[in-house]
Write an enzyme that holds these catalytic residues in place. Structure first.
Site, PDB file in Angstrom:
ATOM      1  N   LYS A  31      -7.716  32.759  -4.908  1.00 43.95           N
ATOM      2  CA  LYS A  31      -8.266  31.800  -5.882  1.00 43.95           C
ATOM      3  C   LYS A  31      -8.288  32.411  -7.290  1.00 43.95           C
ATOM      4  O   LYS A  31      -7.805  31.810  -8.239  1.00 43.95           O
ATOM      5  CB  LYS A  31      -9.708  31.401  -5.493  1.00 43.95           C
ATOM      6  N   ARG A  76     -19.450  25.725  -3.316  1.00 42.88           N
ATOM      7  CA  ARG A  76     -19.173  26.484  -2.097  1.00 42.88           C
ATOM      8  C   ARG A  76     -20.007  25.939  -0.927  1.00 42.88           C
ATOM      9  O   ARG A  76     -19.894  26.416   0.186  1.00 42.88           O
ATOM     10  CB  ARG A  76     -19.512  27.945  -2.400  1.00 42.88           C
ATOM     11  N   ARG A  84      -7.490  44.894  -1.955  1.00 43.37           N
ATOM     12  CA  ARG A  84      -7.821  44.420  -3.312  1.00 43.37           C
ATOM     13  C   ARG A  84      -8.530  45.490  -4.131  1.00 43.37           C
ATOM     14  O   ARG A  84      -9.355  46.248  -3.643  1.00 43.37           O
ATOM     15  CB  ARG A  84      -8.726  43.195  -3.249  1.00 43.37           C
ATOM     16  N   ARG A  90     -14.195  46.280  -4.892  1.00 44.69           N
ATOM     17  CA  ARG A  90     -15.422  45.498  -5.102  1.00 44.69           C
ATOM     18  C   ARG A  90     -16.504  45.947  -4.119  1.00 44.69           C
ATOM     19  O   ARG A  90     -16.202  46.285  -2.979  1.00 44.69           O
ATOM     20  CB  ARG A  90     -15.111  44.010  -4.894  1.00 44.69           C
ATOM     21  N   ARG A 131     -18.932  37.031   4.886  1.00 42.66           N
ATOM     22  CA  ARG A 131     -18.451  36.025   3.920  1.00 42.66           C
ATOM     23  C   ARG A 131     -17.541  35.017   4.600  1.00 42.66           C
ATOM     24  O   ARG A 131     -17.620  33.816   4.338  1.00 42.66           O
ATOM     25  CB  ARG A 131     -17.728  36.723   2.758  1.00 42.66           C
TER      26      ARG A 131
HETATM   27  P1  AP5 Z   1      -8.176  37.136  -5.037  1.00 44.97           P
HETATM   28  O1  AP5 Z   1      -7.440  36.279  -6.016  1.00 44.97           O
HETATM   29  O2  AP5 Z   1      -9.135  38.133  -5.542  1.00 44.97           O
HETATM   30  O3  AP5 Z   1      -8.890  36.233  -3.892  1.00 44.97           O
HETATM   31  P2  AP5 Z   1     -10.067  35.175  -3.986  1.00 44.97           P
HETATM   32  O4  AP5 Z   1      -9.629  33.951  -3.264  1.00 44.97           O
HETATM   33  O5  AP5 Z   1     -10.521  35.009  -5.395  1.00 44.97           O
HETATM   34  O6  AP5 Z   1     -11.177  35.837  -3.066  1.00 44.97           O
HETATM   35  P3  AP5 Z   1     -12.667  36.331  -3.354  1.00 44.97           P
HETATM   36  O7  AP5 Z   1     -12.938  37.454  -2.398  1.00 44.97           O
HETATM   37  O8  AP5 Z   1     -12.881  36.600  -4.818  1.00 44.97           O
HETATM   38  O9  AP5 Z   1     -13.551  35.161  -2.911  1.00 44.97           O
HETATM   39  P4  AP5 Z   1     -15.051  35.283  -2.616  1.00 44.97           P
HETATM   40  O10 AP5 Z   1     -15.437  33.872  -2.368  1.00 44.97           O
HETATM   41  O11 AP5 Z   1     -15.409  36.249  -1.562  1.00 44.97           O
HETATM   42  O12 AP5 Z   1     -15.676  35.950  -3.905  1.00 44.97           O
HETATM   43  P5  AP5 Z   1     -16.419  35.359  -5.162  1.00 44.97           P
HETATM   44  O13 AP5 Z   1     -16.201  36.319  -6.253  1.00 44.97           O
HETATM   45  O14 AP5 Z   1     -16.117  33.937  -5.380  1.00 44.97           O
HETATM   46  O15 AP5 Z   1      -7.049  37.862  -4.140  1.00 44.97           O
HETATM   47  C1  AP5 Z   1      -7.388  38.778  -3.123  1.00 44.97           C
HETATM   48  C2  AP5 Z   1      -6.323  39.909  -3.057  1.00 44.97           C
HETATM   49  O16 AP5 Z   1      -5.088  39.337  -2.642  1.00 44.97           O
HETATM   50  C3  AP5 Z   1      -6.056  40.593  -4.412  1.00 44.97           C
HETATM   51  O17 AP5 Z   1      -5.826  41.954  -4.202  1.00 44.97           O
HETATM   52  C4  AP5 Z   1      -4.763  39.927  -4.928  1.00 44.97           C
HETATM   53  O18 AP5 Z   1      -3.998  40.801  -5.722  1.00 44.97           O
HETATM   54  C5  AP5 Z   1      -4.049  39.611  -3.602  1.00 44.97           C
HETATM   55  N1  AP5 Z   1      -3.232  38.403  -3.662  1.00 44.97           N
HETATM   56  C6  AP5 Z   1      -3.552  37.220  -4.256  1.00 44.97           C
HETATM   57  N2  AP5 Z   1      -2.570  36.313  -4.088  1.00 44.97           N
HETATM   58  C7  AP5 Z   1      -1.609  36.943  -3.352  1.00 44.97           C
HETATM   59  C8  AP5 Z   1      -0.339  36.526  -2.850  1.00 44.97           C
HETATM   60  N3  AP5 Z   1       0.142  35.277  -3.065  1.00 44.97           N
HETATM   61  N4  AP5 Z   1       0.384  37.420  -2.118  1.00 44.97           N
HETATM   62  C9  AP5 Z   1      -0.104  38.680  -1.886  1.00 44.97           C
HETATM   63  N5  AP5 Z   1      -1.299  39.139  -2.353  1.00 44.97           N
HETATM   64  C10 AP5 Z   1      -2.035  38.268  -3.089  1.00 44.97           C
HETATM   65  O19 AP5 Z   1     -17.959  35.443  -4.681  1.00 44.97           O
HETATM   66  C11 AP5 Z   1     -18.578  36.682  -4.457  1.00 44.97           C
HETATM   67  C12 AP5 Z   1     -20.012  36.483  -4.027  1.00 44.97           C
HETATM   68  O20 AP5 Z   1     -20.775  35.847  -5.084  1.00 44.97           O
HETATM   69  C13 AP5 Z   1     -20.241  35.580  -2.812  1.00 44.97           C
HETATM   70  O21 AP5 Z   1     -20.070  36.272  -1.601  1.00 44.97           O
HETATM   71  C14 AP5 Z   1     -21.693  35.131  -3.044  1.00 44.97           C
HETATM   72  O22 AP5 Z   1     -22.599  36.167  -2.723  1.00 44.97           O
HETATM   73  C15 AP5 Z   1     -21.731  34.934  -4.535  1.00 44.97           C
HETATM   74  N6  AP5 Z   1     -21.324  33.572  -4.950  1.00 44.97           N
HETATM   75  C16 AP5 Z   1     -20.265  33.251  -5.723  1.00 44.97           C
HETATM   76  N7  AP5 Z   1     -20.194  31.921  -5.883  1.00 44.97           N
HETATM   77  C17 AP5 Z   1     -21.223  31.387  -5.183  1.00 44.97           C
HETATM   78  C18 AP5 Z   1     -21.653  30.051  -4.959  1.00 44.97           C
HETATM   79  N8  AP5 Z   1     -21.004  29.010  -5.481  1.00 44.97           N
HETATM   80  N9  AP5 Z   1     -22.742  29.869  -4.172  1.00 44.97           N
HETATM   81  C19 AP5 Z   1     -23.425  30.903  -3.643  1.00 44.97           C
HETATM   82  N10 AP5 Z   1     -23.060  32.193  -3.814  1.00 44.97           N
HETATM   83  C20 AP5 Z   1     -21.959  32.432  -4.590  1.00 44.97           C
HETATM   84 MG    MG Z   2     -12.219  35.605  -6.485  1.00 47.34          MG
END
Ligand code: AP5
Ligand code: MG
Length: 223
Positions: A17, A93, A130, A162, A173
């Site tokens: 994402k 989410r 990552r 991270r 998660r």
């Molecule tokens: P990346 O782009 O980083 O993946 P992502 O989908 O953004 O995954 P996240 O882990 O960031 O999602 P998340 O929901 O756990 O975290 P968030 O920060 O939102 O890509 C991943 C890896 O793959 C990278 O190394 C990239 O280079 C590689 N890659 C990408 N595309 C590729 C491809 N096509 N081919 C090969 N490799 C590729 O949330 C974190 C925390 O915050 C949550 O756990 C929660 O505690 C809190 N939080 C955030 N939002 C909320 C909410 N709305 N409600 C409640 N709590 C929340």
């Molecule tokens: Mg992300």
């Protein structure tokens, strides 16, 4: 004022994402609004919100709906994001967050909700490799590292793993994704704005698939 694209991106943890949003926000000239990046920035700056959120985030738990919803609403008011367009990453989410967003921004205003579809085995591999910039949060991986010695290409910050990319937190998660976030697919399918995108393949290939789906949604709005 003419409204730019109003987009939401969904997908499992590690689906790409954040990676896709950086490219989509450039392509459509709209801000990338990531709840995770905003929360991590609060943690880093040790704000009251960051201090409260850190332990839950590290453990892979969700932050309460009301707190995240208020944070996003405040962000949407900045630089008139609602009238100029945006791409939301990580929010909503839960169904309750999606309903709060609908109450705030009329549901029929959204152009598309992109669902990046990536199998569990692939996301697990991606999360393990990552790395992110701890200053600007740019995303890298062990197979796509920065050019120089784990120093961010964009801001020169240190590129690290991270805090929530531990085996235990990743499993929690993903469990919460199935329970709390997966129902949004049905929610947005019923609203007739869900676009399922195959998220496996080179990032540019995935980008092209998303742009094709978004452009056809934008064309529908203009016709
Ligand atoms: P990346 O782009 O980083 O993946 P992502 O989908 O953004 O995954 P996240 O882990 O960031 O999602 P998340 O929901 O756990 O975290 P968030 O920060 O939102 O890509 C991943 C890896 O793959 C990278 O190394 C990239 O280079 C590689 N890659 C990408 N595309 C590729 C491809 N096509 N081919 C090969 N490799 C590729 O949330 C974190 C925390 O915050 C949550 O756990 C929660 O505690 C809190 N939080 C955030 N939002 C909320 C909410 N709305 N409600 C409640 N709590 C929340
Ligand atoms: Mg992300």
């Amino acid at each position: 004022m003419d409204t730019g694209a109003l987009l939401v991106i969904l997908g499992k943890q590690g689906a790409g994402k954040g990676t896709q949003c950086v490219m989509l926000s450039r392509y459509y000239a709209i801000p990338h609004i990531s709840s995770g990046d905003m929360l991590r920035s609060n943690v880093r700056q040790k704000t009251p919100l960051g201090i409260k959120a850190k332990a839950a985030m590290d453990a892979g738990e969700l932050i309460p709906d009301e707190i995240v919803t208020e944070m996003i609403k405040a962000r949407l008011l900045q630089d008139s994001a609602i009238s100029t367009g945006f791409i939301l990453d990580g929010f909503p989410r839960t169904v309750s967050q999606a309903k709060a967003l609908d109450d705030y921004i009329l549901p029929n205003k959204f152009d598309a909700v992109i669902n990046l579809d990536v199998p569990q085995a692939v996301v697990l591999k991606r999360l393990a490799s990552r790395r992110v910039c701890q200053d600007c949060q740019a995303v890298y991986s062990t197979s796509m590292p920065p050019k120089v010695n784990w120093t961010c290409d964009i801001c020169g910050g240190e590129v690290v793993q991270r805090d929530d990319d531990t085996e235990e937190s990743i499993l929690r998660r993903l469990e919460l994704y199935d329970k709390e976030t997966y129902p949004l697919i049905d929610y947005y399918t019923k609203a007739n704005i869900l676009k399922n995108i195959n998220g496996v393949g080179a990032t540019e290939v995935v980008l092209k698939r998303s742009i094709k789906a978004i452009d056809s949604a934008l064309k529908l709005r203009k016709d």
